[in-house]
Scaffold this active site. Structure first.
Site, PDB file in Angstrom:
ATOM      1  N   ASP A 181       0.806  -1.219   0.000  1.00 13.84           N
ATOM      2  CA  ASP A 181       0.000   0.000   0.000  1.00 13.84           C
ATOM      3  C   ASP A 181       0.842   1.274   0.000  1.00 13.84           C
ATOM      4  OD1 ASP A 181      -2.235  -1.670   0.107  1.00 13.84           O
ATOM      5  OD2 ASP A 181      -2.142  -1.740   2.299  1.00 13.84           O
ATOM      6  N   GLN A 240       1.802  -6.327  -3.386  1.00 11.08           N
ATOM      7  CA  GLN A 240       2.366  -6.533  -2.055  1.00 11.08           C
ATOM      8  C   GLN A 240       3.716  -5.797  -1.981  1.00 11.08           C
ATOM      9  OE1 GLN A 240       0.981  -9.681  -3.648  1.00 11.08           O
ATOM     10  NE2 GLN A 240      -0.822  -8.685  -2.849  1.00 11.08           N
ATOM     11  N   LYS A 288       1.816   2.010  -5.139  1.00  9.02           N
ATOM     12  CA  LYS A 288       2.379   1.436  -6.373  1.00  9.02           C
ATOM     13  C   LYS A 288       1.458   1.688  -7.561  1.00  9.02           C
ATOM     14  CE  LYS A 288       2.378  -2.594  -4.332  1.00  9.02           C
ATOM     15  NZ  LYS A 288       2.066  -2.195  -2.951  1.00  9.02           N
ATOM     16  N   GLY A 304      -4.613  -4.403  -3.710  1.00 11.73           N
ATOM     17  CA  GLY A 304      -5.593  -3.361  -3.957  1.00 11.73           C
ATOM     18  C   GLY A 304      -4.825  -2.126  -4.369  1.00 11.73           C
ATOM     19  N   HIS A 305      -4.898  -1.787  -5.640  1.00  7.25           N
ATOM     20  CA  HIS A 305      -4.141  -0.646  -6.163  1.00  7.25           C
ATOM     21  C   HIS A 305      -5.116   0.452  -6.577  1.00  7.25           C
ATOM     22  CE1 HIS A 305      -0.535  -3.479  -7.233  1.00  7.25           C
ATOM     23  NE2 HIS A 305      -0.863  -3.496  -5.958  1.00  7.25           N
TER      24      HIS A 305
HETATM   25  P1  GDP Z   1      -0.771   0.202  -3.558  1.00  8.37           P
HETATM   26  O1  GDP Z   1      -1.374  -1.044  -3.054  1.00  8.37           O
HETATM   27  O2  GDP Z   1       0.699   0.279  -3.311  1.00  8.37           O
HETATM   28  O3  GDP Z   1      -1.113   0.499  -4.993  1.00  8.37           O
HETATM   29  O4  GDP Z   1      -1.404   1.393  -2.686  1.00  8.37           O
HETATM   30  P2  GDP Z   1      -2.974   1.558  -2.301  1.00  8.37           P
HETATM   31  O5  GDP Z   1      -3.678   2.071  -3.481  1.00  8.37           O
HETATM   32  O6  GDP Z   1      -3.493   0.349  -1.641  1.00  8.37           O
HETATM   33  O7  GDP Z   1      -2.864   2.637  -1.154  1.00  8.37           O
HETATM   34  C1  GDP Z   1      -2.347   3.914  -1.365  1.00  8.37           C
HETATM   35  C2  GDP Z   1      -3.457   4.942  -1.049  1.00  8.37           C
HETATM   36  O8  GDP Z   1      -2.884   6.218  -0.945  1.00  8.37           O
HETATM   37  C3  GDP Z   1      -4.496   5.048  -2.143  1.00  8.37           C
HETATM   38  O9  GDP Z   1      -5.716   5.389  -1.555  1.00  8.37           O
HETATM   39  C4  GDP Z   1      -3.981   6.192  -3.005  1.00  8.37           C
HETATM   40  O10 GDP Z   1      -5.028   6.885  -3.695  1.00  8.37           O
HETATM   41  C5  GDP Z   1      -3.373   7.086  -1.971  1.00  8.37           C
HETATM   42  N1  GDP Z   1      -2.202   7.841  -2.404  1.00  8.37           N
HETATM   43  C6  GDP Z   1      -1.210   7.475  -3.267  1.00  8.37           C
HETATM   44  N2  GDP Z   1      -0.270   8.437  -3.333  1.00  8.37           N
HETATM   45  C7  GDP Z   1      -0.666   9.428  -2.492  1.00  8.37           C
HETATM   46  C8  GDP Z   1      -0.102  10.667  -2.095  1.00  8.37           C
HETATM   47  O11 GDP Z   1       0.987  11.074  -2.511  1.00  8.37           O
HETATM   48  N3  GDP Z   1      -0.794  11.406  -1.178  1.00  8.37           N
HETATM   49  C9  GDP Z   1      -1.985  11.001  -0.677  1.00  8.37           C
HETATM   50  N4  GDP Z   1      -2.583  11.786   0.214  1.00  8.37           N
HETATM   51  N5  GDP Z   1      -2.541   9.835  -1.019  1.00  8.37           N
HETATM   52  C10 GDP Z   1      -1.894   9.046  -1.910  1.00  8.37           C
HETATM   53  P1  IMO Z   2      -0.961  -4.263  -2.234  1.00  8.05           P
HETATM   54  O1  IMO Z   2      -0.556  -4.803  -3.568  1.00  8.05           O
HETATM   55  C1  IMO Z   2      -0.837  -4.680   2.095  1.00  8.05           C
HETATM   56  C2  IMO Z   2      -0.830  -8.743   3.702  1.00  8.05           C
HETATM   57  C3  IMO Z   2      -2.038  -9.198   4.508  1.00  8.05           C
HETATM   58  C4  IMO Z   2      -1.359 -10.152   5.474  1.00  8.05           C
HETATM   59  C5  IMO Z   2      -0.297 -10.814   4.595  1.00  8.05           C
HETATM   60  C6  IMO Z   2      -0.736 -12.145   4.007  1.00  8.05           C
HETATM   61  O2  IMO Z   2      -2.241  -3.518  -2.237  1.00  8.05           O
HETATM   62  O3  IMO Z   2       0.175  -3.503  -1.596  1.00  8.05           O
HETATM   63  P2  IMO Z   2      -2.398 -12.811   2.054  1.00  8.05           P
HETATM   64  O4  IMO Z   2      -3.857 -12.539   1.875  1.00  8.05           O
HETATM   65  O5  IMO Z   2      -1.538 -12.264   0.967  1.00  8.05           O
HETATM   66  O6  IMO Z   2      -2.106 -14.248   2.331  1.00  8.05           O
HETATM   67  O7  IMO Z   2      -2.003 -12.026   3.400  1.00  8.05           O
HETATM   68  O8  IMO Z   2      -0.042  -9.914   3.545  1.00  8.05           O
HETATM   69  N1  IMO Z   2      -1.144  -8.243   2.349  1.00  8.05           N
HETATM   70  C7  IMO Z   2      -1.078  -6.942   2.002  1.00  8.05           C
HETATM   71  N2  IMO Z   2      -0.842  -5.851   2.748  1.00  8.05           N
HETATM   72  N3  IMO Z   2      -1.021  -4.562   0.758  1.00  8.05           N
HETATM   73  C8  IMO Z   2      -1.229  -5.645  -0.004  1.00  8.05           C
HETATM   74  O9  IMO Z   2      -1.285  -5.585  -1.354  1.00  8.05           O
HETATM   75  C9  IMO Z   2      -1.321  -6.907   0.617  1.00  8.05           C
HETATM   76  N4  IMO Z   2      -1.550  -8.160   0.172  1.00  8.05           N
HETATM   77  C10 IMO Z   2      -1.420  -8.959   1.237  1.00  8.05           C
HETATM   78  O10 IMO Z   2      -2.648  -8.111   5.164  1.00  8.05           O
HETATM   79  O11 IMO Z   2      -0.690  -9.423   6.474  1.00  8.05           O
HETATM   80 MG    MG Z   3      -2.920  -1.672  -1.783  1.00  3.29          MG
END
Ligand code: GDP
Ligand code: IMO
Ligand code: MG
Length: 440
Positions: free
Chosen positions: A15, A241, A18, A42-43
């Site tokens: 998270d 991840q 990416k 979850g991206h």
């Molecule tokens: P990922 O799994 O690495 O793709 O990241 P996620 O999408 O799960 O979580 C990142 C969250 O932060 C999302 O809700 C994005 O919209 C938000 N986000 C990404 N970059 C920024 C930033 O520079 N500032 C803020 N405030 N939010 C951001």
């Molecule tokens: P993105 O791509 C954050 C974590 C789960 C748990 C561990 C194992 O959005 O960054 P799993 O369901 O993969 O067997 O869970 O990994 N986990 C993540 N944490 N971002 C993710 O994906 C994750 N995918 C799995 O919370 O701790």
């Molecule tokens: Mg994510």
């Protein structure tokens, strides 16, 4: 063959943003490829207030780029069909390709994920319950179902009829009949007979319907990607991840079951691209969702502030994310494991209001300095962070487009991180939107 391909990898526990970074750079790419993980990812991608949440589809679908789900990914057909349906009309469907060697997540993998977590009790991993671990377990034990079998009607039916009873038996070794029935009633009521038993015909019919919807996308993506490389197309590999969740290099056993770090690109795609850039994505602080050690975790109001301002709730599960300071020991470790050539720092704006910011520069364990991530999570649980404290900048950064226009203290923070990790920071993200990105 040109040295033009890029990889985007999470530098922490996921998270990091990416999705946003891949989307921002997608204009430069011809092809976007997912190489591991499944719909545990979850991206989030935001442009002009339109929010896209992707779990299995590569971020390229948002910008109409060729999008490939590699062999290292585990594909949940229910989840994927749902996502494709949501994106219907938004991207050309002949641009999506799924590896015929990718393994399939079936309903019993998800049920096994659930019962295994229950059985672990307090020591649970806190998985996303998407069946990821059990699917990779099936794969490693050479019992998995792959996409080429899934799209072959006869094979699909034969494999389901042989695997389902075995896996239901396996479920019964991990949980009570009552727990299993409750789980199935809640998640798969359409698979059950009146008396709550799994009706094989219903299951087979369900997967046949999904097969029909996915067949058109399934191909040998190794051959396809090699062709792209030979044609001089630029490929972007989108990690899911993160390095600290890597099955080998992460905080085992509190990890996912795939290889998000650089090695996963090769095993997960079947090509050996010449990679010019390994971009680590690092959040300006640290978050983790699920169990496991987290040295710099904050249990106070500052942690809560980061969670609220940063909107730190899981994209896939909605769970609140644990929040803490940036950890340079962890980042140096990730740099070695994934070989980052540069970093993108995200969510710098979340720190805008803080008066003081800490960065962990070392660990201490039983009076000794620890300079590496120990293999034993019990040791990692026990180490104490050594912090430096820097001044916050207390200024809004969300509209800044140029690195030099950032408040001096924000620039100092970025440069400090760069110095501590030893990798150049080439991008600074100051908001959710694609436009809120500073290229340095
Ligand atoms: P990922 O799994 O690495 O793709 O990241 P996620 O999408 O799960 O979580 C990142 C969250 O932060 C999302 O809700 C994005 O919209 C938000 N986000 C990404 N970059 C920024 C930033 O520079 N500032 C803020 N405030 N939010 C951001
Ligand atoms: P993105 O791509 C954050 C974590 C789960 C748990 C561990 C194992 O959005 O960054 P799993 O369901 O993969 O067997 O869970 O990994 N986990 C993540 N944490 N971002 C993710 O994906 C994750 N995918 C799995 O919370 O701790
Ligand atoms: Mg994510």
């Amino acid at each position: 063959v040109k040295n033009i391909h890029s990889v985007v990898i999470g530098a922490q526990w996921g998270d990091e943003g990416k999705g946003k970074i891949v989307d921002t750079l997608a204009a430069e790419a011809d092809v976007i490829v997912r190489y591991q993980g499944g719909n545990n990812a979850g991206h989030t991608i935001v442009h002009d207030h339109v929010v896209h949440k992707l779990h299995l589809l590569p971020a390229g679908v948002v910008s109409g780029k060729m999008s490939v789900i590699g062999n290292g990914v585990v594909v949940n057909p229910d989840g994927l069909v749902k996502e494709i349906t949501e994106f219907k009309g938004k991207f050309p469907h002949d641009l999506l390709f799924i590896s015929d060697r990718a393994h399939v997540v079936l309903f019993y993998h998800q049920a096994l994920d659930y019962v295994k977590e229950i059985a672990k009790g307090k020591g649970k991993i806190g998985t996303t319950m998407k069946g990821i671990g059990p699917t990779y377990t099936s794969k490693a034990s050479r019992l998995g179902l792959r996409m080429h079998e899934f799209v072959d009607s006869d094979t699909l039916e034969k494999r389901l009829r042989e695997q389902i009873p075995k896996n239901i038996q396996l479920l019964h070794t991990q949980a009570s009949a009552n727990q299993i029935r409750q789980y199935l009633r809640k998640h798969h009521p359409n698979f059950l007979t009146e008396s709550g038993l799994v009706d094989m015909n219903k299951v087979v019919a369900h997967y046949h319907t999904l097969r029909e919807k996915l067949t058109q996308y399934v191909t040998d993506t190794g051959v396809l990607l090699q062709q792209c490389i030979d044609d001089g197309k630029k490929i972007f590999f989108e990690g899911a991840q993160a390095t600290m969740l890597d099955l080998d290099h992460g905080t085992y056993p509190y990890v996912t079951s795939s290889s998000p770090s650089i090695g996963g690109v090769y095993t997960g795609t079947g090509v050996v691209p010449k990679i010019s850039r390994i971009l680590g994505v690092v959040k300006a602080y640290t978050t983790r969702v699920g169990g496991g050690p987290f040295v710099t975790e904050l249990h106070d109001e500052t942690g809560e502030k980061l969670r609220e301002i940063g909107g730190e709730y899981g994209t896939t599960t909605g769970r609140p994310r644990r929040c803490g300071w940036l950890d340079a020991v962890q980042l140096r470790y990730a740099r070695r494991v994934s070989g980052f050539s540069e970093l993108a720092i995200t969510k710098l704006d979340v720190l805008d209001k803080l008066g003081k910011i800490k960065i962990c520069v070392g660990y201490e364990h039983s009076g000794q300095r620890v300079s590496n991530i120990p293999a034993d999570v019990r040791v990692l649980e026990d180490v104490k962070p050594i912090y430096i404290t820097v001044d916050g900048w207390r200024q809004d950064t969300t509209k800044i487009q140029n690195f030099n226009k950032l408040p001096q203290k924000a620039k100092d923070y970025v440069q400090k991180v760069e110095e501590l990790v030893g990798v150049r920071i080439s991008m600074v993200s100051v908001g959710k939107d694609r436009a809120q990105t500073i290229i340095r």
